[in-house]
Scaffold this motif. Structure first.
Motif, PDB file in Angstrom:
ATOM      1  N   GLY A  63       0.781  -1.223   0.000  1.00 55.57           N
ATOM      2  CA  GLY A  63       0.000   0.000   0.000  1.00 55.57           C
ATOM      3  C   GLY A  63       0.811   1.269   0.000  1.00 55.57           C
ATOM      4  N   SER A  64       2.076   1.178  -0.420  1.00 56.52           N
ATOM      5  CA  SER A  64       2.940   2.360  -0.401  1.00 56.52           C
ATOM      6  C   SER A  64       4.044   2.201  -1.443  1.00 56.52           C
TER       7      SER A  64
ATOM      8  N   ARG B  19      -5.250   7.788  -3.816  1.00 61.29           N
ATOM      9  CA  ARG B  19      -4.489   8.146  -2.627  1.00 61.29           C
ATOM     10  C   ARG B  19      -5.421   8.333  -1.425  1.00 61.29           C
ATOM     11  N   ALA B  20      -4.975   7.880  -0.279  1.00 59.25           N
ATOM     12  CA  ALA B  20      -5.703   8.054   0.984  1.00 59.25           C
ATOM     13  C   ALA B  20      -4.689   8.342   2.074  1.00 59.25           C
ATOM     14  N   ARG B  21      -5.178   8.719   3.231  1.00 60.61           N
ATOM     15  CA  ARG B  21      -4.259   9.047   4.338  1.00 60.61           C
ATOM     16  C   ARG B  21      -3.394   7.865   4.728  1.00 60.61           C
ATOM     17  N   ARG B  22      -3.979   6.674   4.603  1.00 60.57           N
ATOM     18  CA  ARG B  22      -3.200   5.490   5.015  1.00 60.57           C
ATOM     19  C   ARG B  22      -2.330   4.918   3.884  1.00 60.57           C
ATOM     20  N   GLY B  23      -2.326   5.556   2.702  1.00 56.16           N
ATOM     21  CA  GLY B  23      -1.475   5.096   1.616  1.00 56.16           C
ATOM     22  C   GLY B  23      -2.198   5.017   0.293  1.00 56.16           C
TER      23      GLY B  23
ATOM     24  N   ILE C 202      -4.537   3.162  -2.401  1.00 53.67           N
ATOM     25  CA  ILE C 202      -5.619   2.183  -2.439  1.00 53.67           C
ATOM     26  C   ILE C 202      -5.678   1.592  -3.859  1.00 53.67           C
TER      27      ILE C 202
END
Length: 405
Positions: free
Chosen positions: A120-121, A154-158, A160
């Motif tokens: 996820g990154s 893109r999302a706060r946790r990486g 998607i």
């Protein structure tokens, strides 16, 4: 990781080249189909063979032909490329622009996208793969251009993964084991004779013993690719010299036309005059002079049987008949004799003359020196265990055949 492709024995470009050579038959035609230079295609094939330490293709009668090891390689390439095509077809349903996945994708693309989907990154994936983040980001952009749709949001946790990324990651997990197990598959090939046996047959010759010998070899050595083709002498001789075939069989001449070729006798035979069983010639003809005005079925010019045919008439001070029908195969000649008033000059070994179909009959006119020999022509410098095995099987077939007389 400086070279992601190093984890795989073949690059996907090499897979595409190998499959296209198989489909088109030559490197030239494959290069045209792939829109690559012929040198690029040749280099890709050479590098693939070096990496796998096997010959994938050999030169054959109709172009490049796969070796036994090549069959394994081609099977793997087809599986991999078919899976990529299937995935591209699924992705194509989402966009109208023509996709370029199956044309340009390489292992590094799929490896990187699977890693990013997994963690996820992009930065974490780069660390895992031993690459820089810009290199990973650049590769993801390349893949997006191939599939014409977003791969991640893109999302706060990486990052998607979108549907396209998930499908590509799934594709990688399906095809990477196929590629990585290729060398093991090659190493586990049976410890038996492998390779190609390509046999030429001159017209009128050996159609009964070659299939029997082939069947025996096939039972004992499933790794051998067996081929048989028919053709005139000069064509088969040139094919043998160029390595397109391994040997050819037929009536022996007074010696091969090329010094690098040798002949080995296999089976004695004799020339015979044949007509249909109810032809009046059987009662009317007593000498060769009685056959001068008949219609004839003969082999083509330049063959031993045609030379013998013409010598028959020269021996009685007559010109050979001009109106002769040339046939290329033994079966077609016999069938034409059965359905016409023509007579034929053919040759038979003892078994075949005794097993002549009841619809045919040998004309009872003695021929001068009718003896001839069926033999096999080989390349003097290209002998192999496969060829020797074939010769031994031919000899056994002939022995068994003669026992049933």
């Amino acid at each position: 990781m400086s070279n992601p492709n190093s984890n795989f024995p073949l690059t996907l470009k090499q897979c595409r080249v190998i499959r296209e050579i198989m489909k088109k038959g030559t490197e030239k035609e494959a290069s045209s189909s792939l829109n690559l230079s012929q040198s690029s295609v040749s280099r890709a094939l050479s590098q693939a063979e070096q990496a796998l330490q096997v010959d994938i293709f050999t030169r054959g009668w109709s172009g490049a032909e796969p070796t036994s090891a090549g069959e394994v390689v081609i099977s793997s390439c087809n599986s991999i490329l078919q899976a990529i095509s299937d995935t591209e077809r699924q992705l194509q349903s989402n966009v109208t622009t023509l996709l370029k996945l199956k044309t340009y994708v390489e292992w590094r693309h799929l490896l990187i996208i699977e890693a990013v989907v997994k963690v996820g990154s992009a930065s974490v994936a780069a660390q895992t793969l031993g690459m820089t983040q810009p290199a990973v980001s650049k590769t993801l952009k390349e893949i997006e251009n191939m599939v014409q749709q977003p791969l991640f949001s893109r999302a706060r946790r990486g990052l998607i993964p979108q549907t396209a990324a998930k499908q590509l990651a799934s594709l990688f997990l399906r095809i990477s084991p196929v590629a990585q197990s290729l060398q093991q598959s090659l190493q586990s090939l049976p410890n038996e004779l492998t390779g190609r046996l390509s046999v030429g047959m001159l017209s009128f010759s050996c159609q009964d013993i070659v299939p029997i010998a082939f069947a025996s070899i096939f039972k004992q050595h499933s790794g051998i690719r067996l081929q048989a083709m028919q053709g005139p002498y000069h064509m088969l001789a040139n094919a043998l010299r160029q390595g397109e075939i391994d040997c050819f069989l037929g009536l022996m001449r007074k010696g091969p036309i090329h010094p690098e070729l040798i002949e080995l006798p296999l089976l004695p035979a004799q020339y015979a005059l044949i007509a249909r069983a109810d032809h009046p010639i059987h009662n009317d003809a007593k000498t060769l002079n009685d056959l001068v005005n008949e219609r004839w079925i003969v082999a083509r010019h330049g063959t031993p049987i045609r030379d013998y045919f013409e010598s028959l008439f020269h021996s009685i001070d007559n010109k050979p008949p001009i109106q002769a029908l040339e046939m290329l195969t033994f079966a077609s000649s016999e069938e034409l004799v059965i359905h016409s008033d023509a007579i034929a000059l053919l040759f038979y070994d003892d078994w075949n003359i005794n097993k002549l179909t009841p619809r045919l009959k040998q004309i009872p006119i003695p021929l001068p020196k009718p003896e001839c020999t069926i033999g096999i022509t080989l390349h003097r410098e290209r002998q192999s265990t496969i060829i020797q095995t074939f010769i031994e099987e031919l000899k056994l077939t002939i022995i068994d055949k003669l026992k049933t007389q």
